[in-house]
Write an enzyme that holds these catalytic residues in place. Sequence first.
Site, mmCIF file in Angstrom:
data_model
loop_
_atom_site.group_PDB
_atom_site.id
_atom_site.type_symbol
_atom_site.label_atom_id
_atom_site.label_comp_id
_atom_site.label_asym_id
_atom_site.label_seq_id
_atom_site.Cartn_x
_atom_site.Cartn_y
_atom_site.Cartn_z
ATOM 1 N N ASP A 126 49.677 31.174 50.809
ATOM 2 C CA ASP A 126 50.762 32.331 50.431
ATOM 3 C C ASP A 126 51.397 32.997 51.766
ATOM 4 O O ASP A 126 52.040 33.921 51.598
ATOM 5 C CB ASP A 126 50.151 33.160 49.625
ATOM 6 C CG ASP A 126 48.968 34.192 50.347
ATOM 7 O OD1 ASP A 126 48.834 33.681 51.582
ATOM 8 O OD2 ASP A 126 48.214 34.830 49.962
ATOM 9 N N CYS A 180 47.575 35.204 26.779
ATOM 10 C CA CYS A 180 47.108 36.655 26.625
ATOM 11 C C CYS A 180 47.124 37.172 25.482
ATOM 12 O O CYS A 180 46.435 38.095 25.137
ATOM 13 C CB CYS A 180 48.232 37.122 27.707
ATOM 14 S SG CYS A 180 47.945 37.219 29.327
ATOM 15 N N CYS A 183 46.624 41.225 24.002
ATOM 16 C CA CYS A 183 45.834 41.921 24.982
ATOM 17 C C CYS A 183 46.407 42.490 26.187
ATOM 18 O O CYS A 183 47.791 41.865 26.844
ATOM 19 C CB CYS A 183 44.760 41.053 25.761
ATOM 20 S SG CYS A 183 43.539 41.519 26.739
ATOM 21 N N CYS A 233 42.079 45.493 45.373
ATOM 22 C CA CYS A 233 41.635 46.174 44.144
ATOM 23 C C CYS A 233 41.571 45.224 42.967
ATOM 24 O O CYS A 233 42.446 44.070 43.296
ATOM 25 C CB CYS A 233 42.649 47.422 43.468
ATOM 26 S SG CYS A 233 42.308 47.809 41.915
ATOM 27 N N CYS A 240 39.907 41.505 32.537
ATOM 28 C CA CYS A 240 40.614 40.307 31.907
ATOM 29 C C CYS A 240 39.494 39.502 31.096
ATOM 30 O O CYS A 240 38.506 39.104 31.829
ATOM 31 C CB CYS A 240 41.107 39.417 32.848
ATOM 32 S SG CYS A 240 41.813 38.174 32.061
#
Length: 356
Positions: A126, A180, A183, A233, A240
């Site tokens: 990244d 997802c 949710c 964090c 999830c």
Amino acid sequence: MDRHALTALAHACRFTHVRFCAVGPTPHGEAFLDWLARGHDGELGRWMRHDVETRLDPRVRRPEARTAMVLAVEHAHRRPPDPGGATGMVARYAWGRDYHNLVGKRLDTLRRRLRELGMATWGGVDTAPILEHSWAATAGLGFSGKNTLQILPAHGSWMVLAVVFLDVDIEPDAPMRDHCGRCTRCLVGCPTDAFTGPRSLDATRCIAYWTIEARGLPPRALRPAFGRWVFGCDVCQEVCPHNGDRPDPDEADFAPRHAWLDLPELLSTTDDALDARFLGTPLRRPRPAGLKRNALLALANLGDDRHVPVIRSQLHHPAPVVRAAAVWALSQLGARTSHTDEDPTVQAEIDAAQSS
């Protein structure tokens, strides 16, 4: 070389998952530009705004690129039990070795073997000007979750991504549908309301951004929401449903050596000693001053005035951000400070504490 041989080679280089897609303009590039235009990158713009043209189309850097080989390494061990006391929490990816070095070396090995097979390659983790999440979504290496992270059903989101661009055509994988559903646990659970909507994160409100990348103090209104997070964090991943209780990965380098940090001890350690202690880990990223700033905010949030002496000792730290954080922490614990400071940021915290 076909996709099966390439996949086997990537596995041999210790990548957990491998997917492929065709190269063109970076998928969802317009969303990236909109994110920048909204200023949601904050100080991340130091590198996110560098070489934007390549981020939007890797062929700017490598015109011969035809296939994106998207790779992932699973990293998340289970969090050790809470030791209690004045301890701060560290994001899972930072518990062991720095993934930039660890995954980067695997990537170097893979690219060397590809070159030996006659392929031209370019890629990175990244830190390269590559929108790796966009390529992962297009290649079907998970789907883009509402928390902006790649989620691979049955595996979750605890992954480090890398991308290698190849100068050959490889049969592509299909993108994965959204899993997802309705949710919204990640959006609702974020302590600082950093999500402006599904798959839209304002980094300038994110705890990870402030405790790792930013050099200054977070806004006063956000600080209490940081809780005990002293580096990063994980809330939007921990809540999830795709990140259930899974076995630890076969990755000893990511083992939880630094899952919890003793906050008073961290503050009492010299900056040079902290640098040496965390050598080869992500915890060096915010530098000692950043770690001490974070520790002061966490101690204030714990609300135990027994730590006032160690907090007060930081009023003489050479870094203004540490002194300013100490002033705020003392004010939160009901301990006033009457001294003045030549740095305007520190003095602003003193003034705010005295007027509250």
